[in-house]
Design an enzyme around this catalytic site. Structure first.
Site, short mmCIF file in Angstrom:
data_model
loop_
_atom_site.label_atom_id
_atom_site.label_comp_id
_atom_site.label_asym_id
_atom_site.label_seq_id
_atom_site.Cartn_x
_atom_site.Cartn_y
_atom_site.Cartn_z
N HIS A 115 -28.95 5.54 -12.80
CA HIS A 115 -29.47 6.76 -12.36
C HIS A 115 -30.49 7.57 -12.86
CE1 HIS A 115 -26.80 7.19 -8.62
NE2 HIS A 115 -25.91 6.43 -9.48
N LYS A 175 -32.05 22.78 -7.08
CA LYS A 175 -31.51 21.61 -7.97
C LYS A 175 -31.24 22.03 -9.47
CE LYS A 175 -35.40 19.91 -6.72
NZ LYS A 175 -35.34 18.40 -6.33
N ARG A 176 -30.68 21.17 -9.87
CA ARG A 176 -30.46 21.66 -11.46
C ARG A 176 -31.64 22.10 -11.97
NH1 ARG A 176 -24.86 20.73 -13.46
NH2 ARG A 176 -25.89 21.28 -15.41
N LYS A 191 -37.73 18.55 -13.72
CA LYS A 191 -37.86 19.19 -12.40
C LYS A 191 -38.89 20.15 -11.89
CE LYS A 191 -32.93 17.72 -11.18
NZ LYS A 191 -33.21 16.65 -10.19
N THR A 207 -32.21 13.25 -3.73
CA THR A 207 -31.32 13.66 -2.28
C THR A 207 -31.64 14.68 -1.54
OG1 THR A 207 -29.29 13.89 -3.36
CG2 THR A 207 -29.76 11.56 -2.76
N LYS A 255 -32.39 15.67 2.58
CA LYS A 255 -31.66 16.69 3.24
C LYS A 255 -32.62 17.57 4.11
CE LYS A 255 -28.09 16.04 0.01
NZ LYS A 255 -27.59 16.33 -1.31
#
Length: 845
Positions: free
Chosen positions: A378, A569-570, A575, A677, A681
């Protein structure tokens, strides 16, 4: 005589929520009252809202029980191959509404609660999220369980029943504060304890080599108590099982170690054993080598493998006798999928069982293990890869260390045969990393002990073959595969965005919910004014609803006509929430400079949790809230720009915000996000993506056409080239005036007037050691955001692009992902037919 219905009217009659028949509603009301009375021991005079929620949950659960039992009977009768999905995280969220959707009970329950004088939304809000995951990996596991049941696969999710899930995030004076998530405080109506299947798990002790074989002796025992949760498929009568283990001390725990006077202390010490399932480690993409974490990883694996072998041996429903003793056929009947390296101990544990308990020779045992296990990777971030210190491992699991050493010896022998004289390769491929502190590389153990290794997006699978696991790929190329992630359309469209689900069903029917590829039929309607109008209307309604929610919870007035620009998101450097911050500041400065220009108004929302020990991530949250404090109170800016940090982002909040979003921020540095993911969405729910060519964004751009996403920034090869030549942040700072202005404002205390050097660590990181190259993509990102603003001013063209995205999102169903796992890794065939009607025969095959 009534005139025949037009096609449009026929389409309007399609409901994705299930019909509310009179008998159904009457049944639900009487069962609701029965549960209130007999299960909760209350009457309507003293019942609380929580009692009403439990009564409704138990009523809905009743509809699962018959199907659940029949599904398990069916599996025992047919004896199919079973898949076991091992994951330390299952981020399930709430269960009530999802169950109603999958059983087509939503309308009937709505009507019944209405007739009972209750508010369905209020009742749903009482349910706690089952937050047993950190982010993407745990939520993926939850989507996969839904798809496995919907595809009729004999599947089981196995994990830990954490007493405390992912922490609740409070924002106090702009700082993240963690609170324990006591999600089981009021009980959980969806689970059933199964004490009859309690299993012992051993730790510590020593290894003895006896004439009768190897024995692991003098161990400490902890009991694993299973709790089962039903996992319903979508309207096919299948109900699979998620089994989560809870740690219990055995009755004699420590008592024998104390004299008579030590009884009280011995009982209190039982907590030490039961701590194993107390709390989820709140770390995403970071490895923390703590003994308790290793105990958790072994706990789930040891309990699960005992269960798998028990079920394999007693293959008749309800039978306690072992009828299948030859374990050589295990890979024909069992597939074990390791969700990242956290359950990697399944490999040495299965070896231990086969050799020490079942007395198989090494070669035979190893063949069974490799054919049974498969591994999903992952992440490519080096700090996320698990490497356990040998001394910790030796103390806790001495027998497993012996087995890992022997696996490594044989593995290196094979490497040396294939690549003679290549010492560097031997060192790189070893399961044991040498050095001052020897460590076991768990990813290497997973690759060597599995028959299939997969990444979770095409670009990610290529990266692991080219870089992280290059040596392993060169040795066993046939092992490596790609399985691009997916999301379940049941939760992420039908349940969370019913308005859009209905609009789609009116055009193309409702079969797309089972076969998301059918969404491509929407593309025929891209220029249809009525569809454009309906899609825009649903989005606006979702935005109005979410604006009201924000106003209630954040006391901030939102302009629902503004573009909802969302990054949830985290919180992690890779990110790049900081890139988003730089755009906010730049946009703010532009409005201040030209206050009379017709700017496209934006409400920028950022949400996510920072790992409690991750200083930079916590500073990023403080920066976002500090920027918001300045921007939101600036009268010149007004409602043209608002910045909101969404507190305590979790599954339930995602279900509210994603349907209301216009723009989805997917801006990680190319080559760092395995898949994502959230991006899928947003796409399915009609938000447009601004993003880099990273993770699944690449495949989203391929499906919809790059011109239908806002793609910017470096590609993977550009990042690689920059790593070679070196990244010089200061050169961008010197060259780009708007970037310099934004950075000077952060470092000069413009956003922290009381503490001018509050953000010095962030400034220092961005200027001197930013691994994720924020400045390198700044210029293109700002230009791309200008293109977004320009298109948003043309609602019709914007909505046409939205429809193209929705129509191209079929690939990103977890049903497609799971069908590929089943056929290409597990050797199983999905059977999406309805399993049985009221009789126990399949009605559609």
């Amino acid at each position: 005589m009534a005139k025949p219905l037009t096609d449009q009217e026929k389409r309007k009659q399609i409901s994705v929520r299930g019909l509310a028949g009179v008998e159904n509603v009457t049944d639900i009301k009487s069962n609701f009252n029965r549960h209130l009375h007999y299960t909760l021991v209350k009457d309507r005079n003293v019942a609380t809202k929580r009692d009403y929620y439990f009564a409704l949950a138990n009523t809905v659960r009743d509809h699962l029980v018959g199907r659940w039992i029949r599904t398990q009977q069916h599996y025992y009768e047919k004896d199919p191959k079973r898949v076991y999905y091992l994951s330390l995280e299952f981020y399930m969220g709430r269960t009530l509404q999802n169950t109603m959707v999958n059983l087509a009970l939503e309308n009937a329950c709505d009507e019944a609660t209405y007739q009972l004088g209750l508010d369905m939304e209020e009742l749903q809000d009482i349910e706690e999220d089952a937050g047993l995951g950190n982010g993407g990996l745990g939520r993926l596991a939850a989507c996969f369980l839904d798809s496995m049941a919907s595809l009729g696969l004999a599947a089981y999710g196995y994990g830990i029943r954490y007493e405390f899930g992912i922490f609740n995030q409070k924002i106090v004076d702009g700082w993240q504060v963690e609170e324990a998530d006591d999600w089981l405080r009021y009980g959980n109506p969806w689970e059933k304890a199964r004490p009859e299947y309690m299993r012992p798990v051993h730790y510590y002790g020593r290894v003895e080599h006896t004439p009768g074989g190897v024995k692991w002796v003098d161990t400490q025992v902890v009991l694993a108590l299973p709790y089962d949760t039903p996992v319903p498929g979508y309207r096919n009568n299948v109900v699979n099982t998620m089994r989560l283990w809870s740690a219990k001390a055995p009755c004699d725990f420590n008592l024998k170690d104390f004299n008579v006077g030590g009884y009280i202390q011995a009982v209190l010490d039982r907590n030490l054993a039961e701590n194993i399932s107390r709390v989820l480690y709140p770390n995403d993409n970071f490895f923390e080598g703590k003994e308790l974490r290793l105990k958790q990883e072994y706990f789930v694996v040891a309990a699960t493998l005992q269960d798998i072998i028990r079920r394999f041996k007693s293959s008749k429903f309800g039978s306690t006798e072992f009828v299948r003793m030859d374990l050589s056929t295990l890979p024909d009947k069992v597939a074990i999928q390791l969700n990242d390296t956290h359950p990697a101990l399944a490999i040495p544990e299965l070896m231990r069982i086969l050799m020490d308990l079942e007395e198989l020779p090494w070669e035979k045992a190893w063949d069974i293990v490799v054919r049974t296990c498969a591994y999903t990777n992952h992440t490519v971030l080096p700090e996320a890869l698990e490497r356990w210190p040998i001394d910790l491992f030796q103390n806790l699991l001495p027998r497993h260390l012996d087995i890992v050493y022997e696996i490594n010896r044989r593995h290196l022998e094979r490497v040396a045969q294939q690549f003679p004289g290549d010492e560097g390769r031997l060192r790189r491929m070893s399961l044991i990393e040498e050095g001052d502190h020897k460590k076991i590389n768990m990813a290497h153990l997973c690759i060597v002990g599995s028959h299939a290794v997969n990444g979770v997006a095409r670009i990610h699978s290529e990266i692991i073959k080219d870089t992280v696991f290059k040596d392993f790929y060169e040795m066993d190329p046939e092992k490596f595969q790609n399985k691009t992630n997916g999301i379940t359309p049941r939760r992420w469209l039908v349940m969370s965005n019913p308005g859009l689900a209905e609009v789609i069903a009116e055009r193309i029917g409702d079969d797309y919910i089972r076969d998301l590829d059918q969404l491509k039929n929407l593309l025929e309607f891209v220029d249809d004014d009525s569809l454009i109008r309906d899609v825009a209307k649903v989005k606006q309604e979702n935005k109005m609803k979410f604006s009201a929610y924000l106003e209630e919870h954040y006391k901030v007035k939102i302009n629902p006509e503004s573009m909802f620009d969302v990054q949830v998101k985290r919180i992690h450097e890779y990110k790049r929430q900081l890139l988003n911050c730089l755009h906010i500041i730049t946009f703010y400065n532009r409005i201040k400079k030209q206050p009379n220009k017709a700017w496209t108004p934006r409400t920028i929302m950022i949400g996510g949790k920072a790992a409690p020990g991750y200083h930079t991530a916590k500073m990023i949250i403080k920066l976002i809230t500090a920027i918001g404090d300045i921007v939101n109170h600036d009268a010149v800016v007004g409602d043209r720009l608002k910045v909101i940090f969404l507190e305590n982002y979790k599954v339930t909040l995602a279900e509210k915000i994603i349907p209301a979003s216009d723009l989805s921020e997917q801006i990680s540095t190319a080559g760092t996000e395995a898949s994502g993911t959230g991006n899928m969405k947003f796409m399915l729910n009609g938000a447009l993506t601004i993003g880099t060519m990273d993770g699944a964004n690449v495949e989203m751009a391929e499906e919809a056409g790059e011109e239908n996403l806002f793609i910017f920034g470096m590609r993977v090869d550009d990042v690689k080239a920059m790593d070679q030549t070196g990244y010089d942040a200061k050169s961008y700072y010197d060259r780009i005036p708007e970037l310099k202005q934004a950075m000077d404002q952060i470092s000069g205390g413009f956003f922290s007037p009381g503490q001018p050097d509050l953000f010095k660590d962030i400034v220092n990181m961005l200027m001197n050691h930013d691994r994720f190259k924020v400045f390198a993509d700044y210029e293109e990102y700002i230009k791309c955001q200008d293109k977004v603003s320009a298109l948003y001013k043309d609602p019709k063209e914007w909505t046409k692009m939205v429809i193209r995205n929705i129509g191209s999102s079929g690939k990103f169903s977890s049903d497609r992902t799971i069908a590929q796992y089943a056929r290409e890794i597990w050797g199983m065939e999905p059977s999406p037919c309805i399993l049985f009607s009221s009789s126990s025969h399949c009605v559609s095959c």
